[in-house]
Write a protein that holds these residues in place. Structure first.
Motif, PDB file in Angstrom:
ATOM      1  N   GLY A   1      -8.500   9.164  10.968  1.00 22.99           N
ATOM      2  CA  GLY A   1      -9.654   8.835  10.137  1.00 22.99           C
ATOM      3  C   GLY A   1      -9.265   8.443   8.721  1.00 22.99           C
ATOM      4  N   SER A   2      -7.999   8.325   8.456  1.00 21.60           N
ATOM      5  CA  SER A   2      -7.635   8.040   7.075  1.00 21.60           C
ATOM      6  C   SER A   2      -7.717   6.541   6.818  1.00 21.60           C
ATOM      7  N   CYS A   3      -7.727   6.192   5.540  1.00 20.01           N
ATOM      8  CA  CYS A   3      -8.015   4.816   5.175  1.00 20.01           C
ATOM      9  C   CYS A   3      -7.327   4.528   3.843  1.00 20.01           C
ATOM     10  N   ARG A   4      -6.777   3.318   3.718  1.00 22.15           N
ATOM     11  CA  ARG A   4      -5.985   3.000   2.515  1.00 22.15           C
ATOM     12  C   ARG A   4      -6.404   1.653   1.937  1.00 22.15           C
ATOM     13  N   THR A   5      -6.673   1.635   0.641  1.00 15.05           N
ATOM     14  CA  THR A   5      -6.942   0.371  -0.064  1.00 15.05           C
ATOM     15  C   THR A   5      -5.795   0.121  -1.038  1.00 15.05           C
TER      16      THR A   5
END
Lengths: 121, 720
Positions: free
Chosen positions: B195-199
């Motif tokens: 569920g992790s997310c990176r910008t």
């Protein structure tokens, strides 16, 4: 070496007792380090990704669902208009006058802020 | 507070038992290294290197971290900028990494052979296998480390805050870092990376955007805006507005709140020494000197005049004497007599005499004599005009025509003089009127002058613009090129017409242009050189000059707009006016909240990804748990950590943003980490100090035996 440079110990010594292999043995002077190491893009491309697990690429965020708000390139206010000649966004007529009087170099730099500059490779 | 490096060499390395792990927080901005179980890292420095060349010895040396800039004067740093081992947030350049580790271990006090402690190192979320294995290889092979563990810095920070009670075991960690920003959901104390997310936006982009904006706005002070200075400015002055566009509207309207939110940075500026107007005595002295000089000049002129008069008189007397002698001598003896003197005949002597007497009179006398002469001559010479034609001989007719011609030209000259006198009188009168008007109402007069000046200058500019076809702005159109939609002036229209008629097929299907000589005359007509001759100093420009000179006299603050063509970029400091204090003031208004806004709106930079607030929504969506309760639990414990989370106003903004994307009424609570910068290291330190840490590490044997696949799936269990 000047005394104060030596005292400040700015420079990295080339020999360390705790290292098994010293730097000068490991990296011969022939190849520059930039050529020797793969950049991130190449690393990602050459990776093998098993389908189920999260990996570096799958974690990337998607593009935004909201429509992008347009901001004036020069002042930062809301900018409903854009100049067809230079493609800059502007908020009102005074800013427009400024835009039209900018030399080309500045125009490209303002566009580069937005990642919209014309890049000739 | 910007982070301060600490690079004192630690002296107690040998005192620490070899079971104590070394904890390294290998961050994109700062490298922190210390011992497990301690509260603070021992050594902290900027995670960059530089390779300048020493000026005298010529060898290239490596300098790790940031050092006192004064010491860099011994090095030639032109070809070496700061370099990092990272590409985005992944380590790719292991030679640089090795130098950094060298420096880190050295300052930690390492001696003896090999690093004999287990190492816990941080990496990014889902670090690619290549980077991870190269790092492990580096640690095992070059430093002889017995065992290694890798963990994610954001997770350590969350665990530490969980232990401190700041957040719960289910929650979200929002970590804006230096190059990237992550959101990691936690379920039951363990991170779930699905569920992790990176910008790819971080503090680096904020600083970079601020730096670019400032240099574009104040190009004169470009050298002042170094990276470090801009970072300091960012830390001190930037904030996040609760609603970006409402803030910008405040500034646009010029509301007083906007004034109070604007910060000014006054650069050191020394006003140029004001020259005291020359004092009274100075003036008097200078005037006296000038008088004396004038006097001297006048005396010299007088002396010269006298000497010339004397000369001429002598000459005259000599000639008169000669003439009298000639009268006495017989006619036949004249040539021989005159041969001595150099004159050939009597007439010559006479004419010489008249010339000499004339010049004498001129030198002695005034203008009035000369002026009288033309008046006399008409009466003398024009005697033939009145005589009717038929009574004159051919010669006399010619004479008469000549006289008529002379008379008309003389009359013409008279009339011109008269007109000149009248014009002067007229100008005098107008000036008098002007003066009177000025004296009676100085302000109004000044205003009127200003208005007139502006109108005239605009008219002239417009005309110029028409002439040069929309101008040389932006360089996007070739100068003089005829593009669609640009107005042509008369000359260019003419040229176009000539070109088209010349090129046009004159029937018959064959192009016969050039067969005849006259065709080439076309080019003469088309030549641009003839263009600019038609406009002489037109009356508008003359008037403009007059007005601007008047204004310069009267109004101290008036600045003549020099003819710089069309481009008067607001960016160039007009150099013909003394730089005031204001030019040296850097104003941070909208930039204060425009730059950090890119964390929430990466579109400002052109990065097409979601911002902080939407990332939380994406992360929850990716977890794909249908459990509403779990989602509520997640949003109730949102932790803000990481180096770029220190902006004032970020918590409220994040909360508002998340409220917008979650269903109405969900409980939302955003908390800030206790120490956003150091919590990652502290969490890692606490983790490494735990007893079960040993089981989470892997040794060199493990690394070589178990193979790549195992290394890829290797992950710490964070709750021990």
């Amino acid at each position: 070496m000047e005394r104060e440079v030596v005292e400040a110990e700015m420079v990295l010594p080339s020999y360390f007792s705790f290292k098994k292999v010293q730097g000068y043995d490991k990296y011969p002077k022939s190849q520059s380090s930039t050529r020797r190491f793969k950049h991130l893009k190449q690393i990602i491309q050459s990776e093998v990704y098993p389908p189920d697990e999260p990996n570096y690429l799958s974690i990337e965020s998607p593009p935004s669902a909201h429509p992008a708000k347009r901001v004036c390139d020069i002042t930062g206010y809301e900018a409903p208009y854009h100049d067809p000649r230079t493609k800059l966004r502007y908020a009102n007529t005074d800013v427009f006058k400024t835009i039209r009087s900018l030399p080309n170099e500045y125009v490209q730099r303002y566009l580069a802020l937005r990642n919209a500059a014309v890049v000739l490779r | 507070m910007p982070v301060v490096s600490q690079i004192q060499r630690q002296l107690d390395y040998s005192l620490i038992p070899s079971s104590t792990p070394i904890v390294i927080d290998n961050g994109t901005s700062y490298f922190r290294i210390g011992w497990a179980g301690e509260d603070d890292p021992r050594v902290v420095f900027r995670n960059i290197i530089q390779r300048p060349r020493h000026k005298t010895t010529g060898e290239t040396v490596t300098v790790v971290g940031d050092h006192d800039p004064a010491l860099f004067k011994y090095f030639d740093c032109s070809r070496s900028g700061p370099r990092s081992a990272f590409d985005s947030n992944v380590v790719y350049n292991f030679e640089i990494m090795e130098w950094i580790l060298d420096f880190g271990f050295d300052r930690l006090g390492a001696n003896g052979s090999g690093i004999d402690h287990p190492i816990l190192m941080t990496e990014c979320v889902c670090n690619p296998l290549y980077s991870r294995s190269k790092m492990a290889e580096l640690l095992f092979e070059t430093y002889g480390v017995p065992s290694v563990a890798f963990g994610v810095d954001g997770v350590f920070s969350y665990k530490r805050n969980q232990q401190l009670g700041v957040c719960r075991k289910d929650g979200l960690a929002v970590c804006p870092g230096f190059m990237t920003t992550h959101v990691i959901p936690f379920i039951n104390g363990e991170p779930d990376f699905r569920g992790s997310c990176r910008t790819n936006i971080g503090g680096f982009h904020v600083t970079d955007s601020l730096k670019q904006l400032l240099t574009l706005k104040y190009p004169y002070h470009m050298s002042r805006f170094t990276w470090e200075k801009v970072e300091d400015l960012k830390v001190e002055h930037c904030y996040i507005a609760p609603d970006y566009f409402a803030e910008t509207r405040l500034f646009q309207k010029g509301a007083p709140e906007a004034e109070s939110k604007t910060r000014c940075w006054q650069l050191p500026w020394v006003p140029p020494p004001v020259e005291e107007g020359p004092s009274e005595e100075e003036l008097a002295r200078k005037a006296a000197i000038k008088e004396k000089q004038g006097q001297r000049l006048r005396e010299m002129a007088e002396a010269k005049r006298y000497s010339k008069i004397n000369e001429l008189e002598n000459e005259l007397r000599g000639l008169e004497f000669l003439l009298r002698q000639l009268d006495q001598v017989e006619a036949s003896g004249i040539p021989s007599f005159l041969a001595e003197t150099g004159y050939v005949s009597k007439q010559e002597v006479e004419s010489a005499w008249t010339k000499a007497s004339q010049s004498l009179r001129k030198v002695k006398g005034e203008q009035a004599e000369l002026e009288d002469k033309p008046d006399q001559s008409p009466s003398e010479k024009f005697n033939l005009i009145d005589v009717p034609d038929d009574m004159l001989t051919a010669e006399q007719l010619k004479e008469k025509r000549r006289q008529i011609f002379i008379k008309t030209s003389a009359e013409g000259r008279q009339r011109a003089k008269q007109r000149r006198l009248e014009a002067e009188l007229e100008r005098e009168r107008r000036n008098q009127e002007d003066e009177e008007r000025r004296l009676e109402n100085p302000e109004l007069y000044l205003e009127q002058l200003h208005v007139k000046y502006k109108e005239l200058s605009e008219k002239i500019e417009q005309r110029k613009r028409l002439k040069t076809n929309g101008g040389h702005t932006n360089g996007n159109n070739q100068s003089g090129g005829v593009g669609r939609g640009e107005r042509l002036n008369a000359a260019q229209r003419e040229r176009m017409r000539l070109l088209t008629t010349a090129a046009f097929d004159r029937g018959k299907g064959e192009d016969t242009f050039g067969a005849r000589d006259e065709d080439w005359e076309l080019y003469k007509l088309m030549s641009r050189d003839n263009d600019d001759e038609d406009e002489g100093p037109d009356p508008d420009e003359a008037e403009l000059i007059r007005i601007s000179s008047r204004l310069q006299e009267l109004d101290a603050a008036f600045v003549p707009k020099l003819e710089m063509g069309i481009s008067q970029p607001a960016i160039e400091v007009p150099k013909f006016r003394p730089l005031t204090e204001e030019d040296y003031r850097v104003v941070l208004g909208v930039e204060r909240f425009r730059c950090p806004e890119i964390l929430f709106n990466p579109n400002f930079i052109g990065v097409d990804q979601v911002g902080l607030d939407e990332m939380a929504g994406v992360s929850i969506r990716r977890l794909s748990c249908k459990d509403q309760e779990l989602e509520d639990k997640l949003t109730q414990s949102i932790l803000l950590t990481g180096g770029s989370s220190a902006f004032p106003g970020i918590c409220e903004r994040l909360e508002a943003g998340i409220r917008m994307i979650r269903p109405c009424g969900t409980p939302i609570k955003v908390v800030r980490a206790v120490d956003p910068v150091l919590d990652a290291w502290r969490g890692a330190s606490a983790y490494a100090a735990a007893l079960q840490f040993r089981s989470q590490t892997f040794t060199k044997m493990d690394y070589y035996e178990k193979g790549e696949d195992w290394l890829r799936r290797y992950q710490l269990q964070y709750s021990l």
